[in-house]
Design a protein around this motif. Structure first.
Motif, short mmCIF file in Angstrom:
data_model
loop_
_atom_site.label_atom_id
_atom_site.label_comp_id
_atom_site.label_asym_id
_atom_site.label_seq_id
_atom_site.Cartn_x
_atom_site.Cartn_y
_atom_site.Cartn_z
N ASP A 152 -13.21 77.57 138.18
CA ASP A 152 -14.03 78.79 138.28
C ASP A 152 -13.23 80.01 138.72
O ASP A 152 -13.49 81.12 138.24
CB ASP A 152 -15.18 78.57 139.27
CG ASP A 152 -16.17 77.52 138.78
OD1 ASP A 152 -16.17 77.24 137.58
OD2 ASP A 152 -16.92 76.99 139.62
N TYR A 172 -16.51 86.84 131.83
CA TYR A 172 -16.62 85.48 132.38
C TYR A 172 -17.11 85.51 133.82
O TYR A 172 -17.95 84.69 134.21
CB TYR A 172 -15.28 84.75 132.31
CG TYR A 172 -15.34 83.46 133.09
CD1 TYR A 172 -16.05 82.37 132.60
CD2 TYR A 172 -14.74 83.34 134.36
CE1 TYR A 172 -16.16 81.19 133.32
CE2 TYR A 172 -14.85 82.18 135.09
CZ TYR A 172 -15.56 81.11 134.57
OH TYR A 172 -15.67 79.95 135.31
N LYS A 173 -16.59 86.44 134.63
CA LYS A 173 -17.02 86.52 136.02
C LYS A 173 -18.51 86.88 136.11
O LYS A 173 -19.21 86.45 137.03
CB LYS A 173 -16.19 87.54 136.80
CG LYS A 173 -14.70 87.21 136.89
CD LYS A 173 -14.43 85.82 137.41
CE LYS A 173 -14.76 85.65 138.88
NZ LYS A 173 -14.31 84.33 139.40
N SER A 176 -20.28 83.59 135.51
CA SER A 176 -20.16 82.76 136.70
C SER A 176 -21.04 83.27 137.84
O SER A 176 -21.69 82.49 138.55
CB SER A 176 -18.70 82.72 137.15
OG SER A 176 -18.53 81.92 138.30
N ASP A 179 -24.69 82.49 137.25
CA ASP A 179 -24.98 81.09 137.58
C ASP A 179 -25.15 80.93 139.09
O ASP A 179 -26.05 80.22 139.55
CB ASP A 179 -23.86 80.19 137.07
CG ASP A 179 -24.13 78.72 137.35
OD1 ASP A 179 -25.21 78.23 136.99
OD2 ASP A 179 -23.25 78.05 137.94
N SER A 180 -24.29 81.60 139.85
CA SER A 180 -24.40 81.54 141.31
C SER A 180 -25.66 82.23 141.82
O SER A 180 -26.21 81.85 142.86
CB SER A 180 -23.18 82.19 141.96
OG SER A 180 -21.99 81.53 141.58
N ASP A 200 -23.02 79.41 131.74
CA ASP A 200 -21.89 79.03 132.57
C ASP A 200 -21.30 77.70 132.10
O ASP A 200 -20.06 77.53 132.06
CB ASP A 200 -22.32 78.94 134.03
CG ASP A 200 -21.16 78.67 134.96
OD1 ASP A 200 -20.29 79.56 135.09
OD2 ASP A 200 -21.10 77.58 135.55
N ALA A 204 -17.35 77.54 130.62
CA ALA A 204 -16.32 76.75 131.32
C ALA A 204 -15.98 75.45 130.60
O ALA A 204 -15.13 74.70 131.08
CB ALA A 204 -16.78 76.45 132.75
#
Length: 322
Positions: A152, A172-173, A176, A179-180, A200, A204
């Motif tokens: 990650d 991408y961040k 991510s 998702d968080s 996500d 990945a």
């Protein structure tokens, strides 16, 4: 400046200065944007699956467009300014040194015999309840976090940097971070966060497997259990409830000769995850340092492979166009 050089400078910056806590990190801005737009998007459609999907796509698009605009504006001032902003964005997407620093703080607390401080420290890098963890559980949670963050926070951003440059890293961040923020299976986010969690998983998919394949190579370089890493990776990688996290965690478990997984608690609720690896050695504090060594070696292996593939593709492109 060529993209490869921008990436190498960004990696060097992360190794040298890490992630200063005072720095206005783009990921924090993405997280705040997501929380700010959550309720408006929830009201947009009655179907919360659709609302969540539109929210995810919109926030990723805003992040990518904003990153491109900032680079373009800087480049209009001077090409070097555009390069500097590009390097800065790539650098903020990489979190190797920061993870090593956090996990080392857990190790130091354990070495000092301060179990309460170790619980606090490991709680900063994992999502499980830490108030009841003893030393083996703290070490296991830390090793799992290092293995997961390898993808990650390091290799997936590098992968997308080579594919899409700084804009690719920021996109991408955003995935991510969504998702968080939304990718939970509780009542509030089960429907709304479904798209964020699936995006996500998709983003990945390739980086997690590329990384896990190279962990045994890194283990060989680091003087760890290379063949066992490969064996456990092939045997246990699909046991984990996450289709991606289990890849690197299984390879790490084999390289370190430990068993990960088992019973954990999240918000007071038990979660009995399948066990990865064989207990060839204890989950002692030294395994945290071994995991950090393996993380650094794996990161360099992935970077070397991506640089090699990039050079090969450039060579093929020029030969084909010539």
């Amino acid at each position: 400046m060529r993209l490869e050089y921008q990436i190498l400078v960004a990696v060097a910056l992360d190794l040298v200065i890490g992630d200063p806590r005072w720095f206005p990190h783009p990921v924090k801005l993405i997280g705040r944007l997501a929380l700010l737009l959550e309720e408006p998007f929830r009201r947009l459609f009655t179907n919360q699956y659709l609302s969540g999907a539109v929210a995810a796509v919109s926030i990723i698009s805003i992040t990518a467009a904003g990153s491109y605009a900032v680079i373009w504006l800087a480049a209009t001032v001077h090409p070097a300014a555009g390069d500097a902003v590009s390097i800065l964005l790539i650098y903020t997407g990489i979190a190797a040194r920061d993870m090593i620093r956090h996990s080392t703080e857990v190790w130091r607390a354990l070495r000092a015999g301060d179990i309460e401080q170790a619980r606090v420290r490991v709680g900063m890098i994992c999502g499980r309840d830490t108030d009841r963890l003893e030393e083996p559980g703290i070490v296991g949670a830390t090793v799992e976090s290092v293995a997961e963050n390898l993808v990650d926070g390091v290799t997936a951003p590098l992968f997308f940097a080579f594919i899409g440059g700084p804009v690719g890293v920021m996109a991408y961040k955003a995935v991510s971070t969504l998702d968080s923020s939304f990718g939970y299976k509780n009542e509030r986010y089960r429907d709304f966060g479904w798209a964020s969690a699936r995006l996500d998983d998709i983003a990945a998919f390739v980086p997690s497997r590329l990384t896990a394949i190279l962990v045994p190579v890194a283990a060989l370089v680091a003087g760890q259990r290379s063949w066992n890493s490969l064996k456990i990776f092939l045997r246990d990688r699909s046991k984990h409830p996450s289709p991606n996290a289990g890849q690197s965690e299984a390879a790490f478990a084999g390289a370190l000769g430990v068993q990960l997984g088992g019973l954990s608690y999240y918000d007071g609720r038990p979660s009995n995850k399948p066990k990865l690896g064989d207990p060839l050695s204890d989950l002692s504090p030294g395994k945290i340092r071994d995991a950090n060594t393996l993380m650094a070696a794996s990161s360099l292996c992935v970077l070397a492979v991506l640089l090699g593939l990039d050079a090969l593709l450039v060579h093929v492109w020029f030969c084909g166009s010539g």
